[in-house]
Design a protein around this motif. Structure first.
Motif, PDB file in Angstrom:
ATOM      1  N   ALA A  77      12.988   5.503   9.114  1.00  0.00           N
ATOM      2  CA  ALA A  77      12.801   4.163   8.562  1.00  0.00           C
ATOM      3  C   ALA A  77      12.453   4.229   7.079  1.00  0.00           C
ATOM      4  N   TYR A  78      12.661   3.100   6.404  1.00  0.00           N
ATOM      5  CA  TYR A  78      12.142   2.947   5.048  1.00  0.00           C
ATOM      6  C   TYR A  78      11.248   1.715   5.025  1.00  0.00           C
ATOM      7  N   VAL A  79      10.317   1.685   4.065  1.00  0.00           N
ATOM      8  CA  VAL A  79       9.293   0.647   4.011  1.00  0.00           C
ATOM      9  C   VAL A  79       9.374  -0.110   2.698  1.00  0.00           C
ATOM     10  N   THR A  80       9.332  -1.446   2.797  1.00  0.00           N
ATOM     11  CA  THR A  80       9.116  -2.302   1.637  1.00  0.00           C
ATOM     12  C   THR A  80       7.633  -2.656   1.624  1.00  0.00           C
ATOM     13  N   ALA A  81       6.932  -2.171   0.610  1.00  0.00           N
ATOM     14  CA  ALA A  81       5.482  -2.338   0.507  1.00  0.00           C
ATOM     15  C   ALA A  81       5.175  -3.479  -0.463  1.00  0.00           C
ATOM     16  N   VAL A  82       4.459  -4.508   0.023  1.00  0.00           N
ATOM     17  CA  VAL A  82       4.225  -5.731  -0.750  1.00  0.00           C
ATOM     18  C   VAL A  82       2.733  -5.883  -1.021  1.00  0.00           C
ATOM     19  N   ASP A  83       2.385  -6.132  -2.283  1.00  0.00           N
ATOM     20  CA  ASP A  83       0.982  -6.314  -2.633  1.00  0.00           C
ATOM     21  C   ASP A  83       0.887  -7.122  -3.921  1.00  0.00           C
ATOM     22  N   ALA A  84      -0.257  -7.780  -4.120  1.00  0.00           N
ATOM     23  CA  ALA A  84      -0.464  -8.540  -5.351  1.00  0.00           C
ATOM     24  C   ALA A  84      -0.900  -7.656  -6.509  1.00  0.00           C
ATOM     25  N   SER A  85      -1.429  -6.463  -6.202  1.00  0.00           N
ATOM     26  CA  SER A  85      -2.022  -5.613  -7.232  1.00  0.00           C
ATOM     27  C   SER A  85      -1.037  -4.575  -7.755  1.00  0.00           C
ATOM     28  N   ALA A  86      -0.763  -4.613  -9.058  1.00  0.00           N
ATOM     29  CA  ALA A  86       0.096  -3.599  -9.682  1.00  0.00           C
ATOM     30  C   ALA A  86      -0.549  -2.225  -9.594  1.00  0.00           C
ATOM     31  N   GLU A  87      -1.882  -2.178  -9.713  1.00  0.00           N
ATOM     32  CA  GLU A  87      -2.590  -0.893  -9.635  1.00  0.00           C
ATOM     33  C   GLU A  87      -2.400  -0.249  -8.259  1.00  0.00           C
ATOM     34  N   HIS A  88      -2.563  -1.047  -7.209  1.00  0.00           N
ATOM     35  CA  HIS A  88      -2.402  -0.505  -5.856  1.00  0.00           C
ATOM     36  C   HIS A  88      -0.973   0.001  -5.645  1.00  0.00           C
ATOM     37  N   LEU A  89      -0.007  -0.758  -6.098  1.00  0.00           N
ATOM     38  CA  LEU A  89       1.386  -0.360  -5.905  1.00  0.00           C
ATOM     39  C   LEU A  89       1.705   0.908  -6.687  1.00  0.00           C
ATOM     40  N   GLN A  90       1.120   1.068  -7.876  1.00  0.00           N
ATOM     41  CA  GLN A  90       1.345   2.285  -8.642  1.00  0.00           C
ATOM     42  C   GLN A  90       0.764   3.486  -7.917  1.00  0.00           C
ATOM     43  N   ARG A  91      -0.426   3.333  -7.353  1.00  0.00           N
ATOM     44  CA  ARG A  91      -1.031   4.435  -6.585  1.00  0.00           C
ATOM     45  C   ARG A  91      -0.151   4.774  -5.381  1.00  0.00           C
ATOM     46  N   LEU A  92       0.381   3.746  -4.735  1.00  0.00           N
ATOM     47  CA  LEU A  92       1.240   3.975  -3.575  1.00  0.00           C
ATOM     48  C   LEU A  92       2.501   4.743  -3.986  1.00  0.00           C
ATOM     49  N   ARG A  93       3.111   4.347  -5.096  1.00  0.00           N
ATOM     50  CA  ARG A  93       4.324   5.050  -5.554  1.00  0.00           C
ATOM     51  C   ARG A  93       4.026   6.508  -5.902  1.00  0.00           C
ATOM     52  N   THR A  94       2.867   6.753  -6.523  1.00  0.00           N
ATOM     53  CA  THR A  94       2.487   8.126  -6.856  1.00  0.00           C
ATOM     54  C   THR A  94       2.324   8.968  -5.593  1.00  0.00           C
ATOM     55  N   LYS A  95       1.683   8.384  -4.568  1.00  0.00           N
ATOM     56  CA  LYS A  95       1.522   9.097  -3.298  1.00  0.00           C
ATOM     57  C   LYS A  95       2.880   9.376  -2.661  1.00  0.00           C
ATOM     58  N   ALA A  96       3.770   8.389  -2.709  1.00  0.00           N
ATOM     59  CA  ALA A  96       5.096   8.574  -2.109  1.00  0.00           C
ATOM     60  C   ALA A  96       5.826   9.726  -2.786  1.00  0.00           C
ATOM     61  N   TYR A  97       5.710   9.801  -4.108  1.00  0.00           N
ATOM     62  CA  TYR A  97       6.364  10.883  -4.844  1.00  0.00           C
ATOM     63  C   TYR A  97       5.744  12.224  -4.465  1.00  0.00           C
ATOM     64  N   THR A  98       4.411  12.273  -4.389  1.00  0.00           N
ATOM     65  CA  THR A  98       3.707  13.511  -4.033  1.00  0.00           C
ATOM     66  C   THR A  98       4.109  13.989  -2.642  1.00  0.00           C
TER      67      THR A  98
END
Length: 289
Positions: A77-98
């Motif tokens: 599966a793939y996930v569309t992650a939705v949030d109001a916070s740009a900071e949270h989404l950036q942390r999520l993208r960094t984790k996904a890359y790691t």
């Protein structure tokens, strides 16, 4: 969410909160994912899915606790992650890359209390952990979720029963029962500002057109000795609560709480060996027929 929130800022809808208001919350969400990861995995395993989902939406994803649990559970599966916070989404993208799963994650910044939502496609599974109770208009949000899901798709609502408890009832020695009094003050404040926390989502899901196929409550009781993260988690959660209810505590309770939160002091919560994480999580699984 999943997620021990003091409900000052939140990750489901923005309501004009500035990014600096998120200071500290991202770390708590990361610790929440680490400490409660086993229980989150058990919820994903319990979901009454007819087939493995291909497209998942994580509403109010925070820093990704649910996103990564779902990616682990459903490797195709793939996930569309939705949030109001740009900071949270950036942390999520960094984790996904790691983790090497960045190709399986798309992030969308959106306030879920807006009248119109961004195009999220037609997912097979929508996951909302500790985010639905933040909605100013949950009935409208539930109808939008219903219409977004593919026919036959599943909606999973996960909620914590208030803030986790960490201390024994007789702690600290000079102010026994301190934590319960802190939580009582926080509950009173949040009843004023977050009226849907602790709601029974079953009837609301039915009213929005869903068929509720399962409800489950999971009791969480994790000994602090199992993870050094528990002390940091307790410190973060109680620090967030302190920031919103300090004016509602007696001077004696406030002094005792300050001593617990002084990480360099002799009474620091980090020095205790009797911590546990105690809470309940309830999950509702609802299908769009």
């Amino acid at each position: 969410m999943n997620h021990a929130h003091t409900h000052t800022p939140h990750h489901g809808a923005a309501h004009g909160h500035h990014e600096h208001a998120m200071d500290g919350q991202a770390e708590i969400l990361d610790l929440d994912a680490e400490v409660l990861g086993e229980h989150t995995a058990s919820i994903t395993a319990w979901l009454p899915l007819q087939t493995a989902p291909h497209h998942i939406v994580d509403l109010g994803c925070g820093t990704g606790a649910g996103t990564f649990a779902l990616l682990d559970r459903f490797p195709d599966a793939y996930v569309t992650a939705v949030d109001a916070s740009a900071e949270h989404l950036q942390r999520l993208r960094t984790k996904a890359y790691t983790r090497g799963v960045e190709e399986r994650v798309r992030t969308v910044q959106a306030d879920l209390d807006d009248d119109t939502w961004p195009d999220l496609g037609s997912p097979d599974l929508i996951w909302a952990s500790a985010s639905m109770h933040h909605m100013a208009h949950p009935d409208r949000a539930l109808r939008t979720v219903h219409d977004t899901l593919a026919p036959g798709g599943l909606f999973a609502v996960v909620e914590l029963a208030g803030h986790p408890r960490f201390l024994p009832a007789d702690a600290p020695a000079e102010r026994p029962g301190l934590e319960e009094r802190i939580h009582a003050a926080a509950d009173r404040r949040q009843a004023e500002h977050v009226p849907h926390r602790g709601a029974d989502w079953g009837p609301m899901l039915t009213a929005a057109g869903f068929t509720v196929e399962g409800e489950r409550t999971i009791t969480v009781n994790i000994e602090g000795s199992r993870s050094e993260a528990v002390g940091r988690y307790a410190t973060g959660v109680l620090r967030r609560i302190h920031s919103v209810i300090a004016d509602r505590l007696s001077p004696e309770d406030l002094t005792a709480l300050d001593r617990l939160l002084d990480t360099s002091g002799p009474h620091s919560i980090l020095r205790r060996d009797d911590l546990t994480v105690r809470t309940e999580r309830t999950v509702w699984a609802a299908r769009r027929i």
